[in-house]
Design an enzyme around this catalytic site. Sequence first.
Site, PDB file in Angstrom:
ATOM      1  N   PRO A   2       0.818  -1.205   0.000  1.00  0.00           N
ATOM      2  CA  PRO A   2       0.000   0.000   0.000  1.00  0.00           C
ATOM      3  C   PRO A   2       0.855   1.259   0.000  1.00  0.00           C
ATOM      4  O   PRO A   2       1.915   1.303   0.616  1.00  0.00           O
ATOM      5  CB  PRO A   2      -0.803  -0.126   1.299  1.00  0.00           C
ATOM      6  CG  PRO A   2      -0.861  -1.599   1.550  1.00  0.00           C
ATOM      7  CD  PRO A   2       0.461  -2.127   1.082  1.00  0.00           C
ATOM      8  N   GLU A   3       0.372   2.281  -0.715  1.00  0.00           N
ATOM      9  CA  GLU A   3       1.128   3.521  -0.839  1.00  0.00           C
ATOM     10  C   GLU A   3       0.581   4.577   0.114  1.00  0.00           C
ATOM     11  O   GLU A   3      -0.356   4.327   0.872  1.00  0.00           O
ATOM     12  CB  GLU A   3       1.099   3.977  -2.292  1.00  0.00           C
ATOM     13  CG  GLU A   3       1.536   2.860  -3.232  1.00  0.00           C
ATOM     14  CD  GLU A   3       2.118   3.342  -4.537  1.00  0.00           C
ATOM     15  OE1 GLU A   3       2.538   4.505  -4.635  1.00  0.00           O
ATOM     16  OE2 GLU A   3       2.177   2.532  -5.479  1.00  0.00           O
ATOM     17  N   LYS A  51       4.159   6.009   4.683  1.00  0.00           N
ATOM     18  CA  LYS A  51       3.491   4.716   4.779  1.00  0.00           C
ATOM     19  C   LYS A  51       3.351   4.231   6.221  1.00  0.00           C
ATOM     20  O   LYS A  51       3.000   3.077   6.456  1.00  0.00           O
ATOM     21  CB  LYS A  51       4.271   3.684   3.952  1.00  0.00           C
ATOM     22  CG  LYS A  51       4.371   4.047   2.471  1.00  0.00           C
ATOM     23  CD  LYS A  51       5.130   2.986   1.699  1.00  0.00           C
ATOM     24  CE  LYS A  51       5.289   3.374   0.244  1.00  0.00           C
ATOM     25  NZ  LYS A  51       5.966   2.322  -0.547  1.00  0.00           N
ATOM     26  N   ARG A 246      13.225  -3.763 -10.075  1.00  0.00           N
ATOM     27  CA  ARG A 246      11.913  -3.194  -9.796  1.00  0.00           C
ATOM     28  C   ARG A 246      11.096  -3.135 -11.085  1.00  0.00           C
ATOM     29  O   ARG A 246      11.606  -2.763 -12.132  1.00  0.00           O
ATOM     30  CB  ARG A 246      12.055  -1.767  -9.245  1.00  0.00           C
ATOM     31  CG  ARG A 246      12.804  -1.698  -7.925  1.00  0.00           C
ATOM     32  CD  ARG A 246      11.897  -2.030  -6.754  1.00  0.00           C
ATOM     33  NE  ARG A 246      12.592  -1.846  -5.487  1.00  0.00           N
ATOM     34  CZ  ARG A 246      11.989  -1.565  -4.345  1.00  0.00           C
ATOM     35  NH1 ARG A 246      10.680  -1.439  -4.302  1.00  0.00           N
ATOM     36  NH2 ARG A 246      12.679  -1.422  -3.236  1.00  0.00           N
TER      37      ARG A 246
END
Length: 260
Positions: A2-3, A51, A246
Amino acid sequence: MPEGDTVFLTAKRLRAALAGKELARSDFRVPRFATLDLRGQVVESVGSYGKHLFIRTPTVSIHTHLKMEGSWRVFHCGQRWTKPRVTARVVLSTEEVEAVGFSLGTVDVVRAGDEHRIIDHLGPDLLGPNWDAAEAVRRLERYPNQPIGVAVLDQRNLAGIGNIYRSEVCFLRRVHPATRVGDVSDLLALVDEAHRVLTEAVRKPPRRPLAYGRTHRPCQRCGTPLKAGLLDYTAPDYDRVVQRERGIYFCPHCQPVPPM
């Protein structure tokens, strides 16, 4: 993972449920805090930084990080939980509701006033009241040879961006994620874009991605099929060098691959 917008909205929901309310029960299902009892304490505030999420009473601050699979949900007392009970890590109950943290990646409890020790190393919070774009740029500029797509993920530069918004911000600024920080023509504009996108995401959720997850679909600017790839790099991480890969999403026409 989650951001920042997800954590910000989670804090907002928990604040509506808990702030100003007295705890009738607390249950910490992690060994270190298994005996901690906050019954009778009033939840003074709930907030987020990047976060990281904080639930504060007069004596302690409960710090949680969702990591990959974590979530907080609010139920009326007696209501059946919508996730397996075995995954619950923290339960905070008032007379009316239960706030339950499931599969939390981090659970920590620090003395009131000490939470700064958790966030002091982080860059400016993109969704915070004291957002400082100039400081974010200064931090990014410390490693000019680092790919911008890596640098914006480093929470020590600016707090709140994850893989989704990394791809979105680079797409909106027409910058390939592999572009070196020192070669980005307008870092301030990119940082301002990140602030705008996350602010929009919390005001009008959910935000529909323009690049992330849209492999082979047409670019909404030029129609070129979007691509996905892995961003390989070697980057400084305090006093050691780390190799990582990534996932990135980009338009090969609007965001040409930078020269090596």
